[in-house]
Design an enzyme around this catalytic site. Structure first.
Site, PDB file in Angstrom:
ATOM      1  N   PRO A 217      70.749  -0.064  11.091  1.00 27.49           N
ATOM      2  CA  PRO A 217      71.097   1.500   9.933  1.00 27.49           C
ATOM      3  C   PRO A 217      72.912   1.278   9.657  1.00 27.49           C
ATOM      4  O   PRO A 217      73.258   0.508  10.350  1.00 27.49           O
ATOM      5  CB  PRO A 217      71.565   2.599  11.298  1.00 27.49           C
ATOM      6  N   LYS A 221      70.551  -2.507   3.777  1.00 27.48           N
ATOM      7  CA  LYS A 221      69.193  -3.183   2.569  1.00 27.48           C
ATOM      8  C   LYS A 221      68.539  -1.949   1.952  1.00 27.48           C
ATOM      9  O   LYS A 221      68.115  -3.302   1.034  1.00 27.48           O
ATOM     10  CB  LYS A 221      68.029  -1.975   3.681  1.00 27.48           C
ATOM     11  N   GLU A 438      92.094   5.231  34.660  1.00 28.37           N
ATOM     12  CA  GLU A 438      91.740   4.641  32.992  1.00 28.37           C
ATOM     13  C   GLU A 438      92.422   3.236  33.531  1.00 28.37           C
ATOM     14  O   GLU A 438      92.194   2.408  32.814  1.00 28.37           O
ATOM     15  CB  GLU A 438      92.527   4.935  32.203  1.00 28.37           C
ATOM     16  N   ASP A 513      80.360   5.676  33.765  1.00 27.48           N
ATOM     17  CA  ASP A 513      79.798   4.872  34.260  1.00 27.48           C
ATOM     18  C   ASP A 513      79.288   3.786  35.047  1.00 27.48           C
ATOM     19  O   ASP A 513      78.426   2.758  35.098  1.00 27.48           O
ATOM     20  CB  ASP A 513      81.592   4.022  34.554  1.00 27.48           C
TER      21      ASP A 513
END
Length: 616
Positions: A217, A221, A438, A513
């Site tokens: 998508p 097109k 993190e 994760d």
């Protein structure tokens, strides 16, 4: 709300007009004279007695119908009084009584026979069915307008209403489509077919019936299809696959016929069907595989494209991102002769697309679209347009006169991860857990050779995540190596490994994760054949699920013993990756503490700031 109020006013006025008309006609049908007093409570026997006494001067007789002997009568007396209508069981018998009785029948006595149908009674009798027909037609018109093709005309839902026609020729050209160089070269032949068909017909070449555009998508097109029509300067009929499917049997097939009839009248032209998988799905899929409305629509489409009819200079262009579920009869030569893959743009194409979408927007002079293109690997044309639009919105929100690189960076985070929720109250303990989580991801991104380097690390809640570590892609990849997939699994488990090493506990923050790591490990074993123990064998069957593929159910093509080995191999990949993640983070434990403390203090650090800590 205004739309509904107009409808209410329309029905209210219609009802008022009908009510007034009915009251007026009822007054016409009444022959009651307001100047004559009415004598109440007269029955048939009372009427005969009054007539014999010579008190009645006139009798008005009303038959129920021309062939009926029953009716009603009204008597007028000498004193100008009049009776109400008196029911007469037999008018013939009543007249015999009048004629035989000389006391009744004298010179002053008159009998008047009225017609059973006056103007008032005729209109009054016709008004009820007319009212029912009018109200029913209004309701049916509104209903069919919504159910049908949307043009608001009763019983017109079998016709098609395309988005464009011969008067709305596409103004888009190939030069307006950035990137897609090879695709435009391949599709340029269609332009020659449409504009100069005789050149090919003289050599015996057959004009293609259809072209199927395949791609994810947002890759352009629909834009390509419009560009074909624009280059050839022909009519462009655009519809979605779902526009053909209706709750009424036969409507879809009727719309297909109507669409091709319109196209033939405006040939040469292009018919564009977006999301053709909505109507072109494989026949017989799902429970029972019944011959439903969608299959009738598909059968009619197959006949129109290559049946007994000839569609001269009418080319069908369709788009889908699910070619695996389309019916094989639709994909054979003679229907969709060509399949053009419209893929994700590369870095040079992304730069061209960014420059196209930058028109009409005001940017600072230091904007480097090449740098933006390099950092947006995997973005489609629609994603890039959305990126610049979000940057423009952020600049307007900050009351800036121009869009800077900072707004593009913020938009990149917003599009890729989500909106940052800076107002959310986070406890110190949760912020510490997120910071170490993190920082663990960041260390692995920085140390593992196959992965992209860190771009931004944040402990600000974003979307559904408590924080994020965003790597910056440096190059486009057409395939992924086994080593990279193994390192991606290690990096995904870095947050859990850091929690375990520093906090002596683990949290639910690594659930996503772990899910992604398990999915990737299973794909390595069952889909890509990357297991040394099980060998290069595919153990999954994609595209055969219920309602999509050929079979009702989905069964495994391997034994239970082999399933245990597959589970064991996936488990070993995950365990080894988790062990490796803990070892790497343990070697850089000081970097982990420094990065986590800086995140707790600043909430967000850039990749350059993290590398300063890492190299110190």
């Amino acid at each position: 709300m205004r739309k509904y109020s107009k409808a209410l006013w329309f029905y209210a006025i219609t009802f008022l007009i009908i009510f007034i008309s009915y009251a007026f006609i009822s007054s016409l049908s009444s022959t009651r004279n307001n100047n004559i007093a009415v004598e109440e409570n007269y029955e048939y026997s009372d009427l005969i007695v009054a007539m014999e006494s010579g008190l009645v001067t006139r009798i008005e007789i009303y038959r129920d119908a021309n062939i009926s002997d029953m009716g009603k009568a009204k008597a007028v007396f000498e004193n100008n009084k009049v009776t109400s209508f008196i029911r007469i069981p037999s008018i013939k018998s009543f007249m015999e009584v009048v004629n035989k009785n000389s006391a009744i029948y004298n010179n002053n006595f008159r009998v008047i026979t009225r017609s059973p149908y006056t103007i008032g009674t005729i209109l009054q009798s016709m008004l009820s069915p007319i009212v029912i027909l009018i109200i029913g037609s209004l309701i049916l018109t509104k209903t069919m307008g919504k159910i049908g093709s949307g043009n608001g005309k009763i019983f017109s839902f079998g016709s098609v209403k395309s988005k464009n026609g011969d008067k709305d020729k596409s103004k888009i050209r190939f030069k307006d489509v950035a990137g897609l160089k090879e695709e435009k070269v391949e599709l340029s032949e269609l332009v020659d077919f449409l504009s100069n068909a005789n050149k090919f017909l003289k050599l015996g070449a057959r004009i293609p019936k259809g072209v199927l555009l395949i791609g994810p998508p947002g890759t352009g097109k629909t834009l390509l299809a419009r560009a074909i029509a624009g280059e050839a300067n022909v009519s462009f009929f655009s519809m979605s696959g779902s526009d053909f499917v209706e709750m009424f049997v036969g409507v879809g097939a009727s719309r297909v016929r109507d669409l091709f009839e319109q196209a033939k009248k405006n040939s040469p032209c292009i018919i564009f069907i977006d999301e053709i998988d909505a109507v072109g799905r494989r026949r017989g899929a799902g429970l029972g595989g019944g011959h439903d409305e969608r299959e009738q629509t598909l059968n009619q489409l197959l006949v129109e494209m290559d049946g007994f009819t000839v569609n001269q200079n009418v080319i069908v262009v369709a788009a889908t991102n699910r070619p695996d579920i389309l019916d094989p009869a639709l994909l054979r030569p003679g229907r969709f002769d060509r399949q053009v893959v419209v893929g994700v743009p590369d870095v040079s194409e992304r730069e061209d697309i960014l420059k196209v979408h930058a028109k009409g927007k005001v940017f600072e002079d230091n904007i480097d679209f090449r740098n933006v293109a390099c950092s947006t690997a995997g973005f489609t044309g629609a994603d890039l347009e959305n990126l610049l639009n979000e940057a423009a919105i952020l600049a307007a929100r900050s009351n800036l006169s121009k869009i800077s690189m900072e707004e593009i960076r913020k938009a990149f985070v917003k599009v890729g991860i989500g909106t940052e929720k800076k107002s959310r109250v986070i406890s110190k303990k949760e912020r510490k857990i997120t910071a170490y989580h993190e920082a663990g991801h960041a260390i692995l991104f920085e140390t593992l050779s196959e992965l992209d380097k860190v771009h931004i690390i944040s402990v600000i809640p974003t979307g559904i995540a408590g924080g994020y570590t965003m790597p910056l892609p440096t190059e486009d990849r057409s395939y992924i190596t086994k080593k990279r997939m193994e390192q991606e699994i290690i990096s995904l488990l870095g947050g859990r490994a850091a929690e375990s090493l520093v906090l002596d506990d683990i949290t639910t923050g690594a659930s996503n994760d772990i899910e992604r790591a398990t999915k990737l490990a299973r794909a390595m074993v069952t889909k890509y054949g990357m297991s040394e123990k099980l060998g290069p064998i595919r153990y999954t069957e994609d595209g055969n699920e219920i309602f999509v593929g050929r079979d009702i159910g989905h069964s495994k093509n391997y034994s239970e013993e082999l399933a245990k080995e597959i589970d064991s191999e996936i488990k070993n990949i995950i365990k080894n990756a988790y062990k490796m993640a803990k070892e790497i983070i343990s070697e850089h434990i000081e970097v982990l503490h420094k990065a986590a403390n800086l995140l707790i203090k600043q909430e967000k650090i850039t990749g350059d700031e993290f590398r300063v800590i890492f190299n110190s």
